[in-house]
Design a protein around this motif. Structure first.
Motif, short mmCIF file in Angstrom:
data_model
loop_
_atom_site.label_atom_id
_atom_site.label_comp_id
_atom_site.label_asym_id
_atom_site.label_seq_id
_atom_site.Cartn_x
_atom_site.Cartn_y
_atom_site.Cartn_z
N PRO A 1 89.19 63.27 69.38
CA PRO A 1 88.10 64.23 69.18
C PRO A 1 88.60 65.64 68.86
O PRO A 1 87.99 66.34 68.05
N ALA A 2 89.72 66.05 69.47
CA ALA A 2 90.25 67.38 69.19
C ALA A 2 90.80 67.45 67.77
O ALA A 2 90.70 68.49 67.10
N GLN A 3 91.40 66.38 67.29
CA GLN A 3 91.89 66.37 65.91
C GLN A 3 90.72 66.47 64.93
O GLN A 3 90.82 67.14 63.89
N GLN A 4 89.61 65.83 65.23
CA GLN A 4 88.42 65.97 64.40
C GLN A 4 87.88 67.40 64.46
O GLN A 4 87.44 67.96 63.45
N LEU A 5 87.93 67.99 65.66
CA LEU A 5 87.53 69.38 65.81
C LEU A 5 88.42 70.30 64.97
O LEU A 5 87.94 71.27 64.36
N LYS A 6 89.70 70.00 64.93
CA LYS A 6 90.63 70.80 64.13
C LYS A 6 90.26 70.76 62.65
O LYS A 6 90.27 71.79 61.96
N THR A 7 89.89 69.59 62.15
CA THR A 7 89.48 69.46 60.75
C THR A 7 88.25 70.32 60.46
O THR A 7 88.18 71.03 59.45
N LEU A 8 87.29 70.28 61.37
CA LEU A 8 86.08 71.08 61.19
C LEU A 8 86.38 72.57 61.28
O LEU A 8 85.83 73.38 60.51
N ALA A 9 87.26 72.96 62.22
CA ALA A 9 87.60 74.37 62.37
C ALA A 9 88.30 74.90 61.12
O ALA A 9 88.04 76.03 60.68
N GLU A 10 89.20 74.13 60.56
CA GLU A 10 89.89 74.57 59.35
C GLU A 10 88.92 74.72 58.18
O GLU A 10 89.02 75.68 57.40
N MET A 11 87.97 73.80 58.06
CA MET A 11 86.98 73.90 56.99
C MET A 11 86.08 75.11 57.19
O MET A 11 85.77 75.84 56.23
N ALA B 1 83.24 59.95 58.04
CA ALA B 1 82.05 59.72 58.87
C ALA B 1 82.28 60.11 60.32
O ALA B 1 81.40 60.70 60.97
N ALA B 2 83.49 59.83 60.85
CA ALA B 2 83.77 60.16 62.25
C ALA B 2 83.80 61.68 62.46
O ALA B 2 83.32 62.19 63.48
N VAL B 3 84.35 62.42 61.50
CA VAL B 3 84.40 63.88 61.62
C VAL B 3 83.00 64.47 61.51
O VAL B 3 82.63 65.39 62.23
N ARG B 4 82.19 63.93 60.59
CA ARG B 4 80.82 64.41 60.45
C ARG B 4 80.02 64.13 61.73
O ARG B 4 79.18 64.93 62.15
N ASN C 1 77.25 77.43 65.68
CA ASN C 1 78.29 76.43 65.70
C ASN C 1 79.36 76.73 64.65
O ASN C 1 80.56 76.60 64.90
N TRP C 2 78.93 77.16 63.44
CA TRP C 2 79.91 77.54 62.41
C TRP C 2 80.73 78.74 62.86
O TRP C 2 81.95 78.77 62.67
N ARG C 3 80.08 79.74 63.44
CA ARG C 3 80.80 80.93 63.88
C ARG C 3 81.87 80.57 64.90
O ARG C 3 82.99 81.08 64.88
N LEU C 4 81.53 79.66 65.83
CA LEU C 4 82.50 79.23 66.82
C LEU C 4 83.64 78.46 66.16
O LEU C 4 84.82 78.71 66.44
N LEU C 5 83.31 77.52 65.28
CA LEU C 5 84.35 76.73 64.62
C LEU C 5 85.30 77.59 63.80
O LEU C 5 86.50 77.34 63.75
N SER C 6 84.77 78.61 63.15
CA SER C 6 85.60 79.45 62.29
C SER C 6 86.61 80.28 63.06
O SER C 6 87.58 80.77 62.48
N THR C 7 86.40 80.46 64.38
CA THR C 7 87.32 81.26 65.19
C THR C 7 88.20 80.42 66.10
O THR C 7 89.13 80.95 66.72
N LEU C 8 87.92 79.12 66.21
CA LEU C 8 88.64 78.27 67.16
C LEU C 8 89.86 77.62 66.50
O LEU C 8 89.81 77.23 65.34
N ARG C 9 90.96 77.56 67.25
CA ARG C 9 92.18 76.93 66.78
C ARG C 9 92.63 75.88 67.79
O ARG C 9 92.32 75.96 68.98
N LEU C 10 93.39 74.89 67.30
CA LEU C 10 93.86 73.80 68.15
C LEU C 10 95.36 73.97 68.39
O LEU C 10 96.12 74.23 67.46
N THR C 11 95.77 73.83 69.65
CA THR C 11 97.18 73.86 70.02
C THR C 11 97.55 72.53 70.67
O THR C 11 96.84 72.07 71.58
N GLU C 12 98.60 71.90 70.17
CA GLU C 12 99.03 70.62 70.71
C GLU C 12 100.14 70.82 71.73
O GLU C 12 101.12 71.53 71.47
#
Length: 691
Positions: free
Chosen positions: A152-162, A184-187, A212-223
């Motif tokens: 789920p976090a990897q899918q979140l990363k894809t959305l955040a980058e977009m 489909a899984a990311v959507r 939701n877009w505003r949050l995604l545009s500022t969020l980053r994923l750290t592994e």
């Protein structure tokens, strides 16, 4: 995001020391780093140790910025950020602070049915909203730390980058409509996130999608690669730590990393603020630690003298401030000081420290105040004990009194004319005469919860209360009470509007409201009767509470406007675009309305009657603290630590380079006579003699 029992206890630390000295110990399969399984605790402490290794070696932290040097780390720092697992603060080359709020989760599901995921997204959303200006400018960043196998976090990363690449909500929507833009899984993950956001704040669907877009545009994923067969982050940390070990050996660096992980077990439960000086002090005496240069201990008992202080190039024409003394604080995030009866009082995290105003010698330090601004009166500092009883600490000796006959909650108290007004959730608002040590009254406002520190004007005390209006909601109420008797004078309910800022003047009480349809208003109530006199809609967010001066009410907005109304009639006297951005309240004097602007950095002085510009002075930095008067001059300091003063008559300026102070502490330096007292970002309390 609380830490579970057992973390940091002596027994737990002894087990963790053995586990952390071995690479590749498996983690637990719990939902997050706070699971009861030992592997979750190991993962949490290892990640904290990785961040400490960056702090210890001065190397960039991923997500904070490659050009940003980390200066301190807060563990479980809810006082700074709702994303309260770890907050990293760094300094950019421009001497501005950059903050990274990290939410640490092992494998979040990121679905509405998981309560922890809802809380996590809610905390991220809260920071993105309340720190919007800093987030939009890139000076406050958000990150989610997870293990690499979290799908789920990897899918979140894809959305955040977009979302970040889109640049706007409209462009983001356009990209989503393109065929094949998302799997489909990311959507589906996007749908889940929008459902979480909508559940947190009921809004129209379009507004929830925009948030939701505003949050995604500022969020980053750290592994976090710190468990199982992949311990890459630990290996890189050991490599970094070689520079601060004897003979720069791998063996010593490996042992030092284990000690850092063990220190996290002590730092995290206490919500510690760790800077380089504290970390050096905690590691002193270890055989595996040998820094290139030794820093002084962070204990504040021995103040340093300003003999070796570096001063700017002298000017033949301008008098400059002179550093009288400086004393060590506990961290670089202390609040700005207060001065009473020759004593300087500073709140540093959960500690209250007292210093002699003349010499800088520390008088005492007590764990009290809960991180809130100190309440001082009658030669004593008031705070609550763990049971919620008010206590008094003598300013000179630090001796604590017996519990007073009233209850209080730190952050909900104020003092006026020798009377302490204190609030507590169970007893409501109470009044205590400091001189006679008698409780004047208690339980005012029908014991409704008090939402902010009370304020006084004349013989009246005002409070912001929370009153239930329906089984599932509550409304806010502004109330006025007689200061000596506690009798309720009037109450004004805000209805469905939220009161964000408010202040009291000689004639009216003003408040800034957020309406349900996301509009903002300013309202004015008669100070004596509570009658609604006038209300106006605002075009932007208020930068600070309204300022009352004579028969006028002054307000600045974050979009750079300065407005003035008649206090009684509500007529708009003038509305001026003073700058592109303002974050402070104006200073109102007889000669003008002084505004310290954030962008562009400058002081603008407006005519009080017409709003026309009288004069302006540009500076190199941005102003984040309100200007103030000292002597016959106007003073203001920008965020880089340059202190400016202007003579209103000649409009000539002087400048003195200071050490920067943290914007986290809030407030402004204290003035007594011609001495300015300031808490700096590097962890010093300084006393400057003004010219």
């Amino acid at each position: 995001m609380s830490y579970r029992r057992g973390i940091g206890t002596p027994a737990a630390l002894s087990v963790q020391r053995a586990a952390l000295q071995q690479d590749g110990s498996p983690g637990s399969a719990g939902a997050g780093p706070y699971s009861t399984g030992g592997g979750g605790t190991v993962l949490e402490h290892r990640y904290g140790a990785v961040l400490l290794s960056h702090l210890l070696t001065g190397t960039p932290v991923p997500g904070l910025g490659d050009a940003v040097t980390p200066v301190r780390i807060r563990f479980q720092a809810r006082s700074v950020s709702r994303v309260d697992d770890i907050v990293v603060v760094g300094t950019a080359p421009t001497k501005t602070e950059v903050v990274l709020s990290i939410g640490v989760r092992r494998k979040p599901k990121l679905v509405p049915s998981e309560a922890d995921s809802v809380r996590l997204i809610g905390d991220f959303l809260h920071v993105a909203r309340t720190r919007r200006a800093l987030v939009d400018s890139g000076r406050w960043k958000l990150a989610l730390a997870v293990v690499p196998s979290c799908v789920p976090a990897q899918q979140l990363k894809t959305l955040a980058e977009m979302a970040s690449a889109a640049g706007s909500w409209t462009e983001f929507q356009d990209r989503l409509r393109r065929p094949g833009s998302l799997q489909a899984a990311v959507r589906n993950r996007l749908t889940q996130l929008e459902a979480i956001v909508a559940s947190l704040a009921p809004e129209p669907p379009a507004q929830a999608a925009r948030e939701n877009w505003r949050l995604l545009s500022t969020l980053r994923l750290t592994e976090m690669r710190l468990e199982g067969a992949d311990c890459t982050d630990r290996t890189y940390s050991v490599e970094r730590l070689r520079a601060v070990t004897p003979q720069r050996s791998n063996d010593a660096a490996n042992a030092l990393f284990a000690h850092l992980a063990e220190q996290v077990g002590a730092y995290a439960p206490a919500g510690a603020v760790v800077d380089l000086s504290r970390l050096h002090a905690d590691l002193q005496g270890l055989d595996c630690f040998a820094p290139a240069s030794r820093l002084p201990s962070p204990t504040a008992a021995a103040p340093a003298r300003p003999a070796a202080t570096r001063t700017p190039r002298p000017s033949r024409r301008r008098a400059r401030a002179r550093l009288r003394w400086k004393a060590r604080l506990l961290s670089g995030a202390a609040q700005q000081p207060q001065v009473h009866d020759g004593t300087v009082v500073v709140v540093d995290d959960c500690w209250t420290l007292a210093f002699d105003a003349d010499s800088g010698d520390q008088r005492w330090g007590k764990k009290a105040g809960g991180g809130h601004r100190a309440v001082v009166a009658g030669g004593a500092c008031f705070a609550s004990d763990p049971l919620g009883h008010a206590r008094a600490w003598d300013l000179r000796t630090g001796q604590r009194s017996a519990p007073l006959r009233l209850r209080m909650q730190d952050g909900l108290a104020a003092v006026s004319d020798g009377v302490l007004f204190a609030a507590h959730p169970t007893t409501g608002l109470s009044a205590y005469d400091v001189a006679s040590k008698a409780v004047l009254w208690s339980g005012a406002g029908d014991r409704l919860p008090v939402a902010a520190a009370p304020r006084t004007r004349g013989d009246t005390v005002f409070a912001l209360l929370r009153a239930p209006s329906a089984p599932a909601c509550e409304q806010q109420v502004l109330a006025a009470f007689e200061a000596r008797s506690g009798r309720t004078v009037w109450c004004w309910p805000s209805g469905s509007c939220a009161i964000t800022r408010w202040s009291a003047g000689d004639q009216v009480l003003t408040a800034i409201l957020d309406t349900q349809d996301h509009k903002r208003e300013i309202v004015a109530l008669d100070r004596i009767s509570g009658e609604l006199l006038w209300r106006h809609e605002l075009a932007g967010e208020a930068a600070a509470a309204p300022v009352h001066a004579g028969t006028a009410v002054h307000l600045t907005t974050r979009c750079g406007r300065a407005l003035t109304w008649d206090a009684r009639g509500g007529r708009l006297r003038w509305d001026v675009q003073a700058a592109r951005r303002i974050t402070t309240a104006p200073l109102v004097t007889d000669d003008g309305v002084c505004i310290a602007a954030f962008a562009p950095g400058r002081l603008v002085v407006l005519d009080p009657s017409s709003g026309s510009e009288l004069w302006r002075k540009s500076v190199s930095g941005a102003f984040t603290a309100a200007p103030f008067m000292a002597g016959d001059r106007i003073w203001a300091a920008d965020r880089t630590g340059v202190l400016y003063s202007w003579d209103p008559g000649t409009r000539r300026s002087t400048a003195q380079q200071l050490e920067r102070w943290s914007e986290e502490g809030g407030g402004q330096p204290a003035i007594e006579g011609r001495t300015l007292f300031v808490s700096t970002c590097s962890g010093w309390l300084q006393a400057w003699e003004l010219p």
